[in-house]
Design a protein around this motif. Structure first.
Motif, short mmCIF file in Angstrom:
data_model
loop_
_atom_site.label_atom_id
_atom_site.label_comp_id
_atom_site.label_asym_id
_atom_site.label_seq_id
_atom_site.Cartn_x
_atom_site.Cartn_y
_atom_site.Cartn_z
N GLU A 122 -36.23 -67.52 70.98
CA GLU A 122 -36.58 -68.62 71.88
C GLU A 122 -37.27 -69.74 71.12
N SER A 163 -26.31 -73.04 75.49
CA SER A 163 -27.31 -73.62 74.59
C SER A 163 -27.01 -75.08 74.30
N ILE A 194 -34.65 -71.70 69.33
CA ILE A 194 -33.93 -72.60 70.26
C ILE A 194 -34.76 -73.86 70.50
N SER A 224 -29.74 -67.10 76.45
CA SER A 224 -31.16 -67.37 76.22
C SER A 224 -32.01 -66.65 77.26
N TYR A 232 -28.38 -62.55 71.99
CA TYR A 232 -28.40 -63.92 71.46
C TYR A 232 -27.15 -64.25 70.66
#
Length: 601
Positions: free
Chosen positions: A496, A516, A499, A442, A437
């Motif tokens: 996750e 991202s 995000i 991702s 990460y």
């Protein structure tokens, strides 16, 4: 005192094919093709057919033995095709050169026959739930071996039944480098059983012609007396030469075809690694007695062969002595190769360093995952990177060894190393997740996770027994302060979730790169309810871990990524939102109670 077991899986494999009539089924399939094939077929052709009996799938290849012998004995019969030449037009064996510098060679006539029908061979046979038997005679056996070899790359040996290749009177197909490439993984080597009659000249043609062809797999050498199996390549070569009972140049290979039929028909009445008429004396050493019994079963010590042995300067006693030496050496090497404790002291030192790093990180109020994630590039952590790399190399190798060994040995290895492998996975995989990460990537679980982590986790699940209690035991509660989180992908789940929060709030994280950012620009097109639904699923996942005391209390440290997620999630959902997890997290006293193991859910 326990007697050392010197012999490996050859006898086990032979018994496996004999007891449930697999050998009979394989020969029946070849015999059916024999009835359908004209003897006028060109030597450069091979016929194949798929059979579907109730208990397995059989793919059989047939060539006329005489044609095979002529083809192999021709001007180019002993020629090789090298792996470097193969890469250009037939890449299906490239996996045998994993480092790019290993080379091997395959017999040219066998390879040409195989490639001539490769496009019409079934490619999805390994997806069938039934066991797969691949069989063939003479050069058809060589084609069967090459087809089996081409399937090995795609097999997951943990949960897929491996194919079994059974050949009858097949010539050798490769050099010593091919033999080594296959034999280094016993699970590959154990896929091949080669049945050879003492009357058949075809399997012996390339031995006398070139001297560079080498065997692999298990050889079941049969005679009128019985049969015996061998795996050591040097022993196999010696016995192939010494046990031939036919007259050189005069034996019609097509007549030998019926010899295999008779052998298979009578196999249950014949002797496998035993003999009832010429047992060694009681004073003979156990290993030598066992080998002598094997040799007797090949027909080598029968009176009618003694004159021929004298002509060939064959001394049976020397052969037995050499086999005994090799079996002892193999046993010693196997014990070393199968020992997962090799290098274990260094591994313990590296893990102790990681444990100390974890403790010091916790004292800093950040947790070792986040400390590594944000500070790993400093010179202070050079040893950490070195130890992390060494641990990964060790465990990848151990997993590979357990995966590629025969089933019984592989299962023993997996059980023996499971505790250490589980601790390694739970300690080191979070650091790999941090690296992943940090690159702005991702979906680690689907796109970034190493296969050796997956296998270690799978083996643990296979050995776990269902719990009779509905909640965690007292020991888990007492140790929650020092445990490693049971799900080694926990931090990937947190990342996750972060995000998703960033997409919903429109904020950009410090590690967010083009990938991202692209997701962020698509946030407006995403269904907000769908994103929140995923976050609720993450909630349930976390609460389930907490209820079972399966997650380290370090996640509640002020600087942890999990607490960062909680701050953002609380803002997104609003003060009116209530759930089991949010109610738990809103009360700071719960963190200390959880760490002490005194919290009741």
């Amino acid at each position: 005192m326990t007697q050392t077991q010197y012999f490996s899986s050859g006898l086990e494999l032979a018994n496996f094919v004999v007891i449930p009539d697999i050998l009979q089924q394989a020969w029946t399939a070849i015999s059916e093709l024999y009835k359908e094939t004209s003897q006028k077929e060109p030597s450069s052709s091979v016929k194949f057919k798929i059979y579907e009996p109730l208990n397995c799938t059989i793919i059989a290849f047939f060539t006329w033995p005489a044609n095979s012998k002529d083809c192999v004995q021709g001007n180019e019969g002993g020629d090789f095709v090298t792996s470097s030449a193969l890469k250009g037009y037939f890449p299906h064996f490239n996996f045998l050169c994993p480092k790019g510098n290993q080379k091997f060679s395959i017999n040219k006539p066998a390879l040409e026959l195989f490639t001539s029908i490769f496009d019409v061979l079934p490619k999805s046979v390994m997806t069938n739930s039934k066991p797969l038997i691949i069989t063939g005679n003479s050069l058809g056996g060589s084609v069967a071996s090459l087809f089996t070899l081409s399937l090995l790359e795609k097999i997951n040996f943990t949960n897929t039944k491996r194919p079994l290749c059974i050949t009858f009177g097949s010539p050798l197909i490769g050099d010593e480098d091919l033999q080594e490439a296959i034999s280094k993984y016993a699970a590959w080597n154990s896929c091949f059983l080669h049945v050879v009659s003492d009357q058949d000249p075809v399997p012996r043609v390339l031995i006398s012609q070139t001297g560079v062809y080498k065997p692999f797999g298990t050889f079941l050498l049969c005679s009128k007396v019985g049969c015996s199996c061998f795996e050591d390549p040097r022993t196999i070569l010696e016995l192939l030469k010494a046990t031939y009972s036919g007259s050189p140049g005069n034996q019609d290979p097509n007549l030998v075809f019926d010899v295999y039929g008779t052998f298979v028909k009578d196999i249950n009445r014949k002797v496998i690694c035993k003999d009832t008429t010429m047992l060694p004396e009681r004073t003979t050493q156990p290993l030598r007695a066992c080998i002598t019994t094997q040799i007797v079963a090949t027909g080598l010590m029968q009176p009618e062969q003694q004159q021929q042995q004298q002509q060939q300067n064959v001394d049976v006693n020397i052969i037995i002595t050499e086999i005994a030496k090799r079996e002892k050496m193999t046993a010693m090497l196997n014990r070393e190769a199968f020992d997962p404790t090799k290098g274990l002291n260094d591994i313990k030192v590296y893990m102790a360093y990681l444990e100390q790093y974890k403790k010091l990180s916790k004292d800093d109020g950040i947790g070792y995952y986040d400390k590594y994630k944000f500070e790993r590039l400093t010179t202070t952590y050079m040893d950490l990177e070195k130890y992390k790399k060494s641990l990964t190399i060790y465990w990848k190798d151990m997993v590979d060894q357990a995966e590629k060994r025969p089933q019984t040995i592989g299962a023993f290895l997996r059980t023996r190393m499971l505790f250490g492998g589980t601790n390694y996975r739970r300690m080191i995989e979070p650091l790999d997740i941090a690296d992943y990460y940090n690159k702005g990537l991702s979906d680690y679980i689907n796109n970034g996770r190493s296969e050796h982590y997956k296998k270690l986790e799978q083996w643990l699940k296979e050995t776990e027994k269902p719990s009779s209690s509905s909640g965690p035991n007292d020991l888990k509660k007492q140790n929650v302060k020092s445990i490693l989180t049971e799900d080694s992908c926990f931090w990937a789940q947190v990342e996750e979730a972060l995000i998703l929060c960033e997409l919903l709030t429109g904020r950009e994280s410090s590690v967010m790169n083009k990938e991202s950012s692209k997701k962020k620009r698509k946030a407006s097109a995403m269904d907000e309810e769908s994103s929140k639904k995923k976050l609720v699923e993450f909630e349930n996942y976390i609460y389930g871990l907490l209820k079972n005391y399966a997650v380290s209390s370090e996640i509640f440290l002020p600087k942890s990524s999990f607490m960062k997620w909680w701050g953002e999630y609380r803002e997104i959902m609003g003060t009116s939102y209530s759930s089991s997890l949010t109610n738990f997290l809103k009360n700071d006293n719960n963190y200390e109670a959880y760490a002490k193991g005194s919290l009741v859910f």
